[in-house]
Design a protein around this motif. Structure first.
Motif, mmCIF file in Angstrom:
data_model
loop_
_atom_site.group_PDB
_atom_site.id
_atom_site.type_symbol
_atom_site.label_atom_id
_atom_site.label_comp_id
_atom_site.label_asym_id
_atom_site.label_seq_id
_atom_site.Cartn_x
_atom_site.Cartn_y
_atom_site.Cartn_z
ATOM 1 N N UNK A 154 -3.164 13.806 -16.267
ATOM 2 C CA UNK A 154 -4.531 13.408 -16.571
ATOM 3 C C UNK A 154 -4.534 12.088 -17.333
ATOM 4 N N UNK A 155 -5.560 11.296 -17.101
ATOM 5 C CA UNK A 155 -5.658 10.004 -17.782
ATOM 6 C C UNK A 155 -6.005 10.170 -19.258
ATOM 7 N N UNK A 156 -6.472 11.343 -19.629
ATOM 8 C CA UNK A 156 -6.931 11.552 -21.010
ATOM 9 C C UNK A 156 -5.811 11.365 -22.025
ATOM 10 N N UNK A 157 -4.664 11.993 -21.768
ATOM 11 C CA UNK A 157 -3.557 11.924 -22.726
ATOM 12 C C UNK A 157 -3.009 10.506 -22.833
ATOM 13 N N UNK A 158 -2.835 9.832 -21.700
ATOM 14 C CA UNK A 158 -2.318 8.460 -21.723
ATOM 15 C C UNK A 158 -3.312 7.520 -22.398
ATOM 16 N N UNK A 159 -4.598 7.741 -22.148
ATOM 17 C CA UNK A 159 -5.626 6.918 -22.795
ATOM 18 C C UNK A 159 -5.594 7.101 -24.303
ATOM 19 N N UNK A 160 -5.403 8.343 -24.747
ATOM 20 C CA UNK A 160 -5.331 8.618 -26.186
ATOM 21 C C UNK A 160 -4.136 7.907 -26.817
ATOM 22 N N UNK A 161 -3.005 7.875 -26.105
ATOM 23 C CA UNK A 161 -1.827 7.178 -26.631
ATOM 24 C C UNK A 161 -2.089 5.679 -26.760
ATOM 25 N N UNK A 162 -2.752 5.102 -25.756
ATOM 26 C CA UNK A 162 -3.092 3.676 -25.827
ATOM 27 C C UNK A 162 -4.021 3.405 -27.001
ATOM 28 N N UNK A 163 -4.968 4.296 -27.209
ATOM 29 C CA UNK A 163 -5.889 4.127 -28.340
ATOM 30 C C UNK A 163 -5.134 4.220 -29.665
ATOM 31 N N UNK B 222 0.827 -1.194 0.000
ATOM 32 C CA UNK B 222 0.000 0.000 0.000
ATOM 33 C C UNK B 222 0.869 1.255 0.000
ATOM 34 N N UNK B 223 0.371 2.284 -0.704
ATOM 35 C CA UNK B 223 1.101 3.541 -0.765
ATOM 36 C C UNK B 223 0.107 4.673 -0.989
ATOM 37 N N UNK B 224 0.569 5.918 -0.865
ATOM 38 C CA UNK B 224 -0.322 7.072 -1.015
ATOM 39 C C UNK B 224 -0.594 7.376 -2.486
ATOM 40 N N UNK B 225 -1.785 7.933 -2.742
ATOM 41 C CA UNK B 225 -2.095 8.498 -4.054
ATOM 42 C C UNK B 225 -2.633 7.508 -5.063
ATOM 43 N N UNK B 226 -3.286 8.087 -6.087
ATOM 44 C CA UNK B 226 -3.820 7.289 -7.200
ATOM 45 C C UNK B 226 -3.565 8.063 -8.486
ATOM 46 N N UNK B 227 -2.518 7.716 -9.200
ATOM 47 C CA UNK B 227 -2.164 8.391 -10.452
ATOM 48 C C UNK B 227 -2.485 7.467 -11.623
ATOM 49 N N UNK B 228 -3.736 7.487 -12.028
ATOM 50 C CA UNK B 228 -4.186 6.564 -13.081
ATOM 51 C C UNK B 228 -3.509 6.889 -14.408
ATOM 52 N N UNK B 229 -3.423 8.182 -14.752
ATOM 53 C CA UNK B 229 -2.787 8.548 -16.019
ATOM 54 C C UNK B 229 -1.351 8.072 -16.090
ATOM 55 N N UNK B 230 -0.595 8.303 -15.004
ATOM 56 C CA UNK B 230 0.808 7.875 -14.986
ATOM 57 C C UNK B 230 0.932 6.349 -15.021
ATOM 58 N N UNK B 231 -0.037 5.652 -14.423
ATOM 59 C CA UNK B 231 0.033 4.187 -14.432
ATOM 60 C C UNK B 231 -0.175 3.647 -15.842
ATOM 61 N N UNK B 232 -1.019 4.305 -16.623
ATOM 62 C CA UNK B 232 -1.208 3.881 -18.014
ATOM 63 C C UNK B 232 0.081 4.114 -18.799
#
Length: 321
Positions: A210-219, A164-174
């Motif tokens: 933001x998760x938006x940019x990382x999601x766009x790259x995956x797409x 367990x650790x602090x924070x939730x960086x969904x965009x960076x995880x993608x």
């Protein structure tokens, strides 16, 4: 192309179907000529005894069967292609497991993270042994816990070592998951294997990009992201003496999955989490490939031809009265 119209291996051979309207026109002309000839015989009773009685609709039916047989043969000649699911030989799967403090909630026994680790290991072991699997820990500073490998033992140890650790960086995880994909070994043909990301999270993006940019790259890279919204609406954690609700955010995760062509599912206990992984596994383990189905169309043509032949015998035979 419409879903009910197949693709063809040799579409240039479909020219044979232009014969169909020609044959229909010829048939209509013959019917018209036959009608004129019939007018010469005014004694229809005698004519009926000579040629026998035939129902007009049966004659048209058998002709239609003949034309249908020709259509099926024409389609078979063009080598139609169907779609069949076959097991994938190679793929890269990146497991992104949420390790934020909200995963310490005990609304899922013994807690969300422990249940997630158990289900992730089971999911990994159900994948084909040729699949490369990587693991990314999702917290405020996501990192690759283990790069893509077929070593299931090493991957299991990496999953079980998540803390367990602090924070939730969904965009960076993608972004980290995409970097893990780049580390996957290529096959003997020097081509990259298809890749997909499976993300299990119970929260929204709280920091990082933001998760938006990382999601766009995956797409853009055609890497689908499958998401599992984990936990219950009543989940909570105690932080600095304050009780905070940590209900999952399935809408945010669904947007990520939809944008990349993946699939989003929800799980509120260990059993449903395993079911969610099973659903995703059934998608990842197979791919749709084109397969010739010429024999199917030839069989259909044969069926129509048999009916037409029986009709010809029926019309030509002089049945005893």
């Amino acid at each position: 192309m419409l879903d009910w119209i197949p693709d063809f291996q040799n579409p240039d051979r479909l020219w044979t179907l232009v014969l169909l309207p020609v044959l229909i026109i010829a048939y209509l002309i013959l019917l018209r000529l036959k009608g004129r000839v019939a007018l010469r015989y005014t004694n229809t009773g005698v004519l009926g005894r000579i040629v026998g009685s035939q129902r007009r609709w049966t004659r048209h039916l058998f002709v239609a069967m003949s034309l249908a047989s020709l259509i099926a043969l024409g389609l078979a000649y063009a080598n139609p292609l169907g779609v069949e699911k076959q097991p994938r030989e190679r793929a890269t799967v990146v497991l992104v497991v949420d390790t934020s403090l909200s995963m310490s909630a005990t609304d899922v026994s013994p807690n969300r993270l422990a249940a997630a680790q158990t289900a992730a290991v089971a999911f990994m072991n159900d994948l084909p042994s040729s699949f490369n699997v990587a693991v990314v820990g999702l917290d405020g500073d996501p990192s690759i816990a283990i790069p893509p490998t077929t070593d299931r033992g090493a991957t299991q140890r990496a999953i079980e070592a998540l803390q367990l650790s602090d924070g939730t960086a969904i965009g960076d995880s993608i972004t980290q998951a995409l970097k893990a994909v780049d580390q996957a070994p290529v096959g003997d043909d020097e081509e990259e294997a298809p890749a997909m990301i499976v993300m299990l999270s119970d929260g929204t993006n709280t920091e990082g990009a933001s998760a938006t940019e990382a999601t766009a790259e995956a797409r853009d890279r055609e890497i689908p992201i499958f998401t599992i919204a984990y936990g219950t609406e009543n989940g909570y954690v105690d932080v600095d003496g304050q009780r905070e609700n940590v209900a999952p955010d399935p809408e945010a995760l669904e947007q990520i999955a939809t944008a990349t062509g993946g699939k989003s599912v929800a799980a509120d206990d260990l059993t449903s989490l395993k079911d969610a992984y099973r659903q995703i596994g059934s998608v990842l383990g197979y791919e749709e490939v084109s397969k010739p189905i010429t024999a199917t169309y030839a069989s259909i043509a044969l069926g129509f031809a048999v009916v037409a032949a029986l009709g010809a015998v029926f019309m030509a035979a002089r049945w005893p009265r």
